[in-house]
Each structure stands twice: as structure tokens, then as C-alpha cells.
Design an enzyme around this catalytic site. Structure first.
Site, PDB file in Angstrom:
ATOM      1  N   ASN A 178      20.630 -15.013  62.485  1.00  0.00           N
ATOM      2  CA  ASN A 178      21.672 -15.971  62.117  1.00  0.00           C
ATOM      3  C   ASN A 178      22.146 -15.590  60.723  1.00  0.00           C
ATOM      4  O   ASN A 178      21.334 -15.437  59.806  1.00  0.00           O
ATOM      5  CB  ASN A 178      21.118 -17.405  62.114  1.00  0.00           C
ATOM      6  CG  ASN A 178      20.832 -17.893  63.522  1.00  0.00           C
ATOM      7  OD1 ASN A 178      21.583 -17.600  64.454  1.00  0.00           O
ATOM      8  ND2 ASN A 178      19.747 -18.625  63.694  1.00  0.00           N
ATOM      9  N   ILE A 195       7.940 -22.487  62.632  1.00  0.00           N
ATOM     10  CA  ILE A 195       7.324 -23.814  62.506  1.00  0.00           C
ATOM     11  C   ILE A 195       7.942 -24.827  63.484  1.00  0.00           C
ATOM     12  O   ILE A 195       7.312 -25.824  63.834  1.00  0.00           O
ATOM     13  CB  ILE A 195       7.433 -24.305  61.036  1.00  0.00           C
ATOM     14  CG1 ILE A 195       6.316 -25.269  60.694  1.00  0.00           C
ATOM     15  CG2 ILE A 195       8.798 -24.858  60.709  1.00  0.00           C
ATOM     16  CD1 ILE A 195       6.155 -25.503  59.197  1.00  0.00           C
ATOM     17  N   GLY A 216      24.597 -20.947  61.388  1.00  0.00           N
ATOM     18  CA  GLY A 216      23.533 -21.911  61.117  1.00  0.00           C
ATOM     19  C   GLY A 216      22.358 -21.344  60.345  1.00  0.00           C
ATOM     20  O   GLY A 216      21.239 -21.843  60.457  1.00  0.00           O
ATOM     21  N   HIS A 249      15.818 -12.759  58.390  1.00  0.00           N
ATOM     22  CA  HIS A 249      14.709 -12.887  59.343  1.00  0.00           C
ATOM     23  C   HIS A 249      15.247 -12.648  60.736  1.00  0.00           C
ATOM     24  O   HIS A 249      16.320 -13.127  61.091  1.00  0.00           O
ATOM     25  CB  HIS A 249      14.038 -14.255  59.239  1.00  0.00           C
ATOM     26  CG  HIS A 249      14.987 -15.412  59.210  1.00  0.00           C
ATOM     27  ND1 HIS A 249      15.702 -15.777  58.087  1.00  0.00           N
ATOM     28  CD2 HIS A 249      15.359 -16.283  60.179  1.00  0.00           C
ATOM     29  CE1 HIS A 249      16.466 -16.812  58.358  1.00  0.00           C
ATOM     30  NE2 HIS A 249      16.289 -17.139  59.617  1.00  0.00           N
ATOM     31  N   LEU A 250      14.468 -11.913  61.493  1.00  0.00           N
ATOM     32  CA  LEU A 250      14.820 -11.631  62.886  1.00  0.00           C
ATOM     33  C   LEU A 250      14.024 -12.596  63.756  1.00  0.00           C
ATOM     34  O   LEU A 250      12.796 -12.638  63.698  1.00  0.00           O
ATOM     35  CB  LEU A 250      14.454 -10.182  63.211  1.00  0.00           C
ATOM     36  CG  LEU A 250      14.713  -9.691  64.627  1.00  0.00           C
ATOM     37  CD1 LEU A 250      16.182  -9.841  65.017  1.00  0.00           C
ATOM     38  CD2 LEU A 250      14.294  -8.223  64.761  1.00  0.00           C
ATOM     39  N   HIS A 251      14.750 -13.408  64.544  1.00  0.00           N
ATOM     40  CA  HIS A 251      14.087 -14.309  65.484  1.00  0.00           C
ATOM     41  C   HIS A 251      13.731 -13.528  66.751  1.00  0.00           C
ATOM     42  O   HIS A 251      14.606 -12.873  67.336  1.00  0.00           O
ATOM     43  CB  HIS A 251      15.026 -15.444  65.907  1.00  0.00           C
ATOM     44  CG  HIS A 251      15.420 -16.413  64.831  1.00  0.00           C
ATOM     45  ND1 HIS A 251      14.863 -17.663  64.707  1.00  0.00           N
ATOM     46  CD2 HIS A 251      16.341 -16.317  63.842  1.00  0.00           C
ATOM     47  CE1 HIS A 251      15.431 -18.310  63.692  1.00  0.00           C
ATOM     48  NE2 HIS A 251      16.335 -17.521  63.159  1.00  0.00           N
TER      49      HIS A 251
HETATM   50  P1  AMP Z   1      17.759 -19.752  60.462  1.00  0.00           P
HETATM   51  O1  AMP Z   1      18.501 -20.940  60.960  1.00  0.00           O
HETATM   52  O2  AMP Z   1      18.075 -18.501  61.219  1.00  0.00           O
HETATM   53  O3  AMP Z   1      17.904 -19.581  58.953  1.00  0.00           O
HETATM   54  O4  AMP Z   1      16.247 -20.038  60.799  1.00  0.00           O
HETATM   55  C1  AMP Z   1      15.296 -20.489  59.902  1.00  0.00           C
HETATM   56  C2  AMP Z   1      14.055 -20.686  60.724  1.00  0.00           C
HETATM   57  O5  AMP Z   1      12.949 -20.798  59.849  1.00  0.00           O
HETATM   58  C3  AMP Z   1      14.071 -21.966  61.579  1.00  0.00           C
HETATM   59  O6  AMP Z   1      13.886 -21.616  62.950  1.00  0.00           O
HETATM   60  C4  AMP Z   1      12.899 -22.780  61.028  1.00  0.00           C
HETATM   61  O7  AMP Z   1      12.218 -23.502  62.014  1.00  0.00           O
HETATM   62  C5  AMP Z   1      12.030 -21.699  60.398  1.00  0.00           C
HETATM   63  N1  AMP Z   1      11.176 -22.148  59.312  1.00  0.00           N
HETATM   64  C6  AMP Z   1      11.532 -22.867  58.212  1.00  0.00           C
HETATM   65  N2  AMP Z   1      10.466 -23.073  57.415  1.00  0.00           N
HETATM   66  C7  AMP Z   1       9.416 -22.454  58.009  1.00  0.00           C
HETATM   67  C8  AMP Z   1       8.037 -22.304  57.683  1.00  0.00           C
HETATM   68  N3  AMP Z   1       7.511 -22.828  56.571  1.00  0.00           N
HETATM   69  N4  AMP Z   1       7.240 -21.609  58.539  1.00  0.00           N
HETATM   70  C9  AMP Z   1       7.755 -21.076  59.669  1.00  0.00           C
HETATM   71  N5  AMP Z   1       9.046 -21.178  60.022  1.00  0.00           N
HETATM   72  C10 AMP Z   1       9.870 -21.860  59.215  1.00  0.00           C
END
Ligand code: AMP
Ligand code: ZN
Length: 113
Positions: free
Chosen positions: A86, A30, A92, A99-101
Site C-alpha cells: 500500500n 497485528i 490506505g 512493508h510487503l503484505h
Molecule cells: P498499511 O495500511 O499497508 O500501512 O498497513 C499497516 C499494517 O501494519 C496494518 O495491516 C496493521 O495491522 C499493521 N500493524 C500496525 N501496527 C502493528 C504492530 N505493532 N505489529 C504488527 N502489525 C502492525
């Protein structure tokens, strides 16, 4: 359970889905940090890396395989891309469902910030 990514996996919260099978769903971040920024998650709730069980090994491997397939579909493989988990406070981690970025479309610095 009050987990935003479980709600995305169950479609209770809408997202821009780019891939889905019985075990995994991938959707656009997002708040993208790169021209392509996709999150690949297991549908099973696993809060952090330390909660990965031995029986989850194929599932976690499949996250990487799905990332590879999406990267190829989006033609990121030629110039390269970054895959990131992360984990915990210092990294962070904000959402406690692993989740895998998948990040691509620009050059990334190393070491990361
Ligand atoms: P992390 O810091 O690795 O926990 O990343 C969490 C990620 O989730 C961040 O990059 C956010 O932008 C993303 N995120 C949070 N809420 C949503 C959502 N509703 N839809 C898509 N991405 C999200
Ligand atoms: Zn969850």
C-alpha cells in the site's frame, strides 16, 4: 525516530517474528486480514516507494524473495497468495516504513476494495 516498524526491527516493540536476516524482518500483522497475514520489511527505514533508491533495488527484490520462501513454508503456494504494497493516501498506507503484505489462506477479490 518515531517509527513503529523501526522499533519492531530493533525489538523495542515485540512482534511475532517469522523470519529475520541482517537486512529484513518478517512478522505477523497485528490485525490480520486473512488466515495468514505477514509483513515483510527492510530493517532500513524507507518511508514509501518514492524513497526507494537505486542502491535499494536488491533489498526490495529480497523482500519478494523472502515472501516467496515464507509462502512456501506455510504451504500457501499451492492455492496462491497475494503480495501487496500500500503506497500513499489512496491505497490506505498507515505505516510510513515500506512493508510487503503477504496474505493467504483464503480467496481474494479482484479488483481490490
Ligand atoms: P498499511 O495500511 O499497508 O500501512 O498497513 C499497516 C499494517 O501494519 C496494518 O495491516 C496493521 O495491522 C499493521 N500493524 C500496525 N501496527 C502493528 C504492530 N505493532 N505489529 C504488527 N502489525 C502492525
Ligand atoms: Zn522505520
Amino acid at each position: 525516530m518515531d517509527c513503529i516498524f523501526c522499533k519492531i526491527a530493533s525489538k523495542e516493540i515485540p512482534s511475532k517474528i517469522v523470519f529475520e536476516n541482517e537486512r529484513i524482518i518478517a512478522f505477523e500483522d497485528i490485525n490480520p486480514k486473512a488466515p495468514t497475514h505477514i509483513l515483510i520489511i527492510p530493517k532500513k527505514h524507507i518511508p514509501y516507494i518514492a524513497e526507494i533508491k537505486k542502491e535499494d533495488i536488491p533489498l526490495v527484490g529480497e523482500l519478494i524473495y523472502v515472501a516467496r520462501k515464507i509462502a512456501e513454508e506455510k504451504e500457501l503456494d499451492k492455492d496462491g497468495y497475494r503480495l501487496v504494497f500500500n503506497n500513499g493516501k489512496n491505497a490506505g498506507q498507515e505505516v510510513f516504513h515500506i512493508h510487503l503484505h503477504l496474505l493467504g489462506g483464503r480467496k481474494f477479490g479482484w479488483p481490490p476494495g
